[in-house]
Motif scaffolding. Structure first.
Motif, PDB file in Angstrom:
ATOM      1  N   ASN A 116      -3.944   3.223   1.794  1.00 32.98           N
ATOM      2  CA  ASN A 116      -2.745   2.309   1.310  1.00 32.98           C
ATOM      3  C   ASN A 116      -1.396   2.753   1.786  1.00 32.98           C
ATOM      4  OD1 ASN A 116      -3.708  -0.094  -0.459  1.00 32.98           O
ATOM      5  ND2 ASN A 116      -4.925   1.642  -1.374  1.00 32.98           N
ATOM      6  N   GLU A 117      -1.169   3.996   1.468  1.00 33.15           N
ATOM      7  CA  GLU A 117       0.129   4.763   2.056  1.00 33.15           C
ATOM      8  C   GLU A 117       0.447   4.339   3.539  1.00 33.15           C
ATOM      9  OE1 GLU A 117       2.557   6.479   0.444  1.00 33.15           O
ATOM     10  OE2 GLU A 117       1.955   5.851  -1.413  1.00 33.15           O
ATOM     11  N   ILE A 118      -0.690   4.685   4.202  1.00 28.66           N
ATOM     12  CA  ILE A 118      -0.591   4.537   5.755  1.00 28.66           C
ATOM     13  C   ILE A 118      -0.190   2.961   5.939  1.00 28.66           C
ATOM     14  CG2 ILE A 118      -1.868   4.517   8.198  1.00 28.66           C
ATOM     15  CD1 ILE A 118      -3.145   6.897   6.849  1.00 28.66           C
ATOM     16  N   LEU A 119      -0.852   2.200   5.427  1.00 28.36           N
ATOM     17  CA  LEU A 119      -0.727   0.653   5.839  1.00 28.36           C
ATOM     18  C   LEU A 119       0.735   0.202   5.293  1.00 28.36           C
ATOM     19  CD1 LEU A 119      -4.306  -0.729   5.124  1.00 28.36           C
ATOM     20  CD2 LEU A 119      -3.304  -0.342   7.408  1.00 28.36           C
ATOM     21  N   ALA A 120       0.861   0.507   4.042  1.00 29.77           N
ATOM     22  CA  ALA A 120       2.130  -0.032   3.331  1.00 29.77           C
ATOM     23  C   ALA A 120       3.410   0.571   4.171  1.00 29.77           C
ATOM     24  CB  ALA A 120       2.074   0.008   2.112  1.00 29.77           C
TER      25      ALA A 120
ATOM     26  N   VAL B 178       3.658   2.961   6.605  1.00 31.50           N
ATOM     27  CA  VAL B 178       3.511   3.366   8.019  1.00 31.50           C
ATOM     28  C   VAL B 178       3.311   2.030   8.924  1.00 31.50           C
ATOM     29  CG1 VAL B 178       2.527   4.911   9.839  1.00 31.50           C
ATOM     30  CG2 VAL B 178       2.821   5.835   7.554  1.00 31.50           C
ATOM     31  N   ARG B 179       2.256   1.537   8.824  1.00 34.21           N
ATOM     32  CA  ARG B 179       2.011   0.220   9.450  1.00 34.21           C
ATOM     33  C   ARG B 179       2.964  -0.767   9.373  1.00 34.21           C
ATOM     34  NH1 ARG B 179       1.980  -3.383  11.987  1.00 34.21           N
ATOM     35  NH2 ARG B 179       0.275  -4.629  12.594  1.00 34.21           N
ATOM     36  N   ILE B 180       2.919  -1.322   8.090  1.00 32.06           N
ATOM     37  CA  ILE B 180       3.645  -2.499   7.875  1.00 32.06           C
ATOM     38  C   ILE B 180       4.741  -2.476   6.678  1.00 32.06           C
ATOM     39  CG2 ILE B 180       1.890  -4.113   8.683  1.00 32.06           C
ATOM     40  CD1 ILE B 180       0.832  -4.329   5.723  1.00 32.06           C
ATOM     41  N   PRO B 181       5.717  -1.501   6.871  1.00 32.90           N
ATOM     42  CA  PRO B 181       6.727  -1.276   5.949  1.00 32.90           C
ATOM     43  C   PRO B 181       7.533  -2.558   5.985  1.00 32.90           C
ATOM     44  CG  PRO B 181       7.016   0.216   7.760  1.00 32.90           C
ATOM     45  CD  PRO B 181       5.907  -0.128   7.958  1.00 32.90           C
ATOM     46  N   GLY B 182       7.796  -3.258   7.199  1.00 30.48           N
ATOM     47  CA  GLY B 182       8.715  -4.484   7.262  1.00 30.48           C
ATOM     48  C   GLY B 182       8.046  -5.509   6.342  1.00 30.48           C
ATOM     49  N   HIS B 183       6.570  -5.390   5.904  1.00 34.93           N
ATOM     50  CA  HIS B 183       5.999  -6.501   5.410  1.00 34.93           C
ATOM     51  C   HIS B 183       5.603  -6.246   3.780  1.00 34.93           C
ATOM     52  CE1 HIS B 183       5.149  -8.879   8.802  1.00 34.93           C
ATOM     53  NE2 HIS B 183       4.310  -8.282   9.045  1.00 34.93           N
TER      54      HIS B 183
ATOM     55  N   ALA C   5       2.290   1.283  -3.477  1.00 37.29           N
ATOM     56  CA  ALA C   5       1.810   0.914  -2.196  1.00 37.29           C
ATOM     57  C   ALA C   5       0.703  -0.377  -2.478  1.00 37.29           C
ATOM     58  CB  ALA C   5       1.274   1.948  -1.532  1.00 37.29           C
ATOM     59  N   GLU C   6      -0.069  -0.209  -3.547  1.00 35.34           N
ATOM     60  CA  GLU C   6      -1.075  -1.364  -3.615  1.00 35.34           C
ATOM     61  C   GLU C   6      -0.345  -2.740  -3.804  1.00 35.34           C
ATOM     62  OE1 GLU C   6      -2.750   2.735  -4.283  1.00 35.34           O
ATOM     63  OE2 GLU C   6      -1.008   1.749  -5.135  1.00 35.34           O
ATOM     64  N   LEU C   7       0.635  -2.709  -4.698  1.00 39.20           N
ATOM     65  CA  LEU C   7       1.406  -3.776  -4.749  1.00 39.20           C
ATOM     66  C   LEU C   7       2.012  -4.482  -3.666  1.00 39.20           C
ATOM     67  CD1 LEU C   7       2.847  -4.077  -8.465  1.00 39.20           C
ATOM     68  CD2 LEU C   7       1.173  -5.522  -7.738  1.00 39.20           C
ATOM     69  N   GLY C   8       2.465  -3.503  -2.566  1.00 39.42           N
ATOM     70  CA  GLY C   8       3.068  -3.627  -1.405  1.00 39.42           C
ATOM     71  C   GLY C   8       2.068  -4.509  -0.496  1.00 39.42           C
ATOM     72  N   MET C   9       0.890  -4.051  -0.705  1.00 39.49           N
ATOM     73  CA  MET C   9      -0.043  -4.469   0.199  1.00 39.49           C
ATOM     74  C   MET C   9      -0.687  -6.014  -0.169  1.00 39.49           C
ATOM     75  SD  MET C   9      -0.758  -2.743   2.539  1.00 39.49           S
ATOM     76  CE  MET C   9      -2.134  -3.636   3.120  1.00 39.49           C
ATOM     77  N   ILE C  10      -0.384  -6.146  -1.563  1.00 43.48           N
ATOM     78  CA  ILE C  10      -0.577  -7.632  -2.029  1.00 43.48           C
ATOM     79  C   ILE C  10       0.285  -8.550  -1.667  1.00 43.48           C
ATOM     80  CG2 ILE C  10      -1.081  -8.972  -4.070  1.00 43.48           C
ATOM     81  CD1 ILE C  10      -2.375  -6.602  -5.192  1.00 43.48           C
ATOM     82  N   SER C  11       1.623  -7.773  -1.488  1.00 43.68           N
ATOM     83  CA  SER C  11       2.803  -8.554  -1.053  1.00 43.68           C
ATOM     84  C   SER C  11       3.116 -10.015  -1.940  1.00 43.68           C
ATOM     85  CB  SER C  11       2.709  -9.150   0.408  1.00 43.68           C
ATOM     86  OG  SER C  11       2.645  -7.766   1.332  1.00 43.68           O
ATOM     87  N   PRO C  12       3.482  -9.863  -3.303  1.00 43.26           N
ATOM     88  CA  PRO C  12       3.726 -11.003  -3.884  1.00 43.26           C
ATOM     89  C   PRO C  12       4.885 -12.101  -3.485  1.00 43.26           C
ATOM     90  CG  PRO C  12       4.513  -9.159  -4.811  1.00 43.26           C
ATOM     91  CD  PRO C  12       3.788  -8.592  -3.784  1.00 43.26           C
TER      92      PRO C  12
END
Length: 510
Positions: free
Chosen positions: A254-258, A260-265, A321-328
């Motif tokens: 989740n740290e990598i995705l939120a 590193v990969r898609i912080p802009g999202h 990071a988990e909530l960031g991946m859900i992107s409310p």
């Protein structure tokens, strides 16, 4: 009346004439909107599983195509489009979605004004302004949500079906509560990232229906429950497929995705800028403008706005990071178009009122009308010229032709991981690319290892031979593609087999 409205309001099939008009408007909007041809870089991610299943090239041998598919419904759509129809049908689907968007925005503007919108030219002018907003290719910037979230993009993707959210609002405003609820679930079933936006909109519909003095607006409890469960099913499937392997792998992934990969999202600190602030302010202004003339629309916008804002503040407070991946904040993909429809409605109404003042105001109104007509004409002509250039047959790059002719099921290419197009261009497996990542924690970690190693190979002016040897040893990579003609290579295990106009290919010794 468009075919969507005809079918949903009367239950009778739309005539061929109205369907043709509906698609014609969609084609016009598609014409002026900045789009890309198949297969655009994001489609190398979103189309991969479907095209691999359809037997395109040797994509079924690609490691990423064998990772967990988190969007099986969209994969089925891609599979059907490539097995049952010619590839250009992808454009027709895109045109239909553009038509839905244009239709929905125009009618939402009508609902925002109520009876005040019942005047000549209102719908035409609103539609013309939507088209004119594509000036300087600004469509995605103007109508997109915050955090680079959008409904209409340069290519057909899962999020494109989010235009059905806007159509659902139109249905609700037409007092078709149950069809609106059911339609809201469709984008979430196609794209798990739309579960929170779908659930929020469903709850907004239920709130508005409950507060309405017209009790007939309230849906049956069974329908309300079915829609919530249907929307949650997509997230349930995703949750089962990507259950944490262990706590540490889950945290790292989740740290990598939120971050590193898609912080802009996924990270508000990255995406909150002047554009986001302006769109939030616009939605707040729209909420204030619509409060008296359209209570139903007021409650829908208010509930969605409050939910998106509250969950975003919670994400910031928890630094999750988990909530960031859900992107409310993805709720903004339909919230921003809703707000803009309200603002457009009031701007057009104010413009149409100018002639009543007489004198200079009347002249100003005519001048604005001529300016709008010229702007729409200019945008249309420019869009037509761009589309002609974009979609005219182009010669296949010579290195891609070589790859197609010589590749087989055992071929594995290493290319610059920032090259997001080569997979679908060649139909061959690629070791890794930046955008094409999985979601299962251990698969994310493997993707990241591949990416870091590939980046080492390409990070300097010369190919890093040590990193290249490790790629071959660890993954059995068979070929190296160099599209940067200035980069030098003198590794002993790399034998040149092709040199073309824009790229070189080397066979790698195992």
């Amino acid at each position: 009346m468009t075919p969507a409205a005809t079918v949903l309001e009367t239950g009778k099939p739309a005539s061929l004439g109205s369907l043709a008009l509906f698609l014609l408007l969609g084609a016009w909007f598609f014409l002026v909107f900045p789009t890309e041809s198949l297969y655009y870089e994001n489609q190398n991610t979103k189309f991969l599983h479907g095209m691999a299943a359809a037997g395109i090239g040797h994509l079924d041998q690609d490691w990423t195509a064998d990772t967990i598919d988190v969007m099986p419904v969209f994969t089925g759509i891609v599979y059907a489009l490539h097995v049952l129809t010619p590839a250009f049908v992808c454009y027709l689907v895109q045109i239909a979605l553009f038509a839905v968007f244009l239709y929905a925005v125009v009618h939402l503007a009508v609902f925002a004004l109520g009876e005040a919108a019942d005047r000549p030219w209102f719908k035409i002018i609103v539609g013309a302004l939507v088209v004119a907003s594509q000036f300087s290719n600004g469509g995605a910037r103007v109508w997109g949500g915050v955090a680079k979230q959008y409904l209409l993009g340069p290519a057909l993707e899962p999020q494109s079906f989010g235009v059905l959210f806007l159509l659902a609002v139109v249905l609700f405003m037409r007092r078709r509560t149950e069809p609106a609820l059911l339609l809201t679930t469709v984008p979430a079933i196609i794209h798990p990232g739309y579960v929170v936006p779908a659930g929020t909109l469903i709850l907004a519909f239920l709130l508005a229906a409950w507060l309405s003095p017209d009790r007939s607006r309230r849906p049956r409890l069974l329908i309300a429950m079915v829609t919530l469960v249907a929307a949650a099913t997509s997230m349930g499937y995703l949750g089962l497929m990507i259950l944490p392997t262990d706590a540490e792998s889950w945290r790292q992934a989740n740290e990598i995705l939120a971050k590193v990969r898609i912080p802009g999202h996924a990270v508000p600190a990255y995406w909150f800028d002047i554009d986001a602030a302006a769109k939030i302010a616009g939605c707040a202004l729209a909420l204030w403008l619509v409060r008296k003339r359209s209570p139903d629309l007021f409650w829908i916008i208010a509930f969605c706005f409050g939910t998106a804002l509250g969950l975003t503040l919670l994400t910031v407070a928890l630094d999750s990071a988990e909530l960031g991946m859900i992107s409310p904040w993805r709720i903004s993909v339909y919230l921003v178009p809703l707000g803009l429809a309200v603002l457009l409605a009031h701007a057009v109404a104010a413009g149409l009122d100018l002639p009543r003042r007489g004198g200079g105001a009347s002249v100003l109104c005519k001048g604005l009308g001529v300016l709008l007509a010229l702007l729409v004409l200019g945008v249309t002509v420019r869009g037509a010229l761009e589309k002609v250039e974009l979609y005219q047959p182009a010669a296949t790059p010579d290195h891609v032709s070589y790859m197609r002719q010589t590749g087989d099921a055992r071929t594995l290419y290493l290319s610059n991981p920032r090259d997001m197009d080569i997979r679908l261009e060649s139909g061959l497996p690629q070791l890794v690319s930046w955008k094409t990542h999985p979601y299962k924690d251990v698969e994310v970690l493997e993707w990241h290892r591949r990416y870091q190693l590939a980046r080492r190979v390409f990070q300097g002016d010369r190919v890093d031979c040590t990193a290249l040897d490790e790629v071959v040893r660890r993954y059995g990579t068979t070929h190296l593609l160099l599209e940067d003609t200035a980069r030098t290579l003198d590794c002993t295990g790399a034998t040149p087999v092709f040199e073309g106009e824009a790229a070189r290919i080397y066979r790698l010794a195992r």
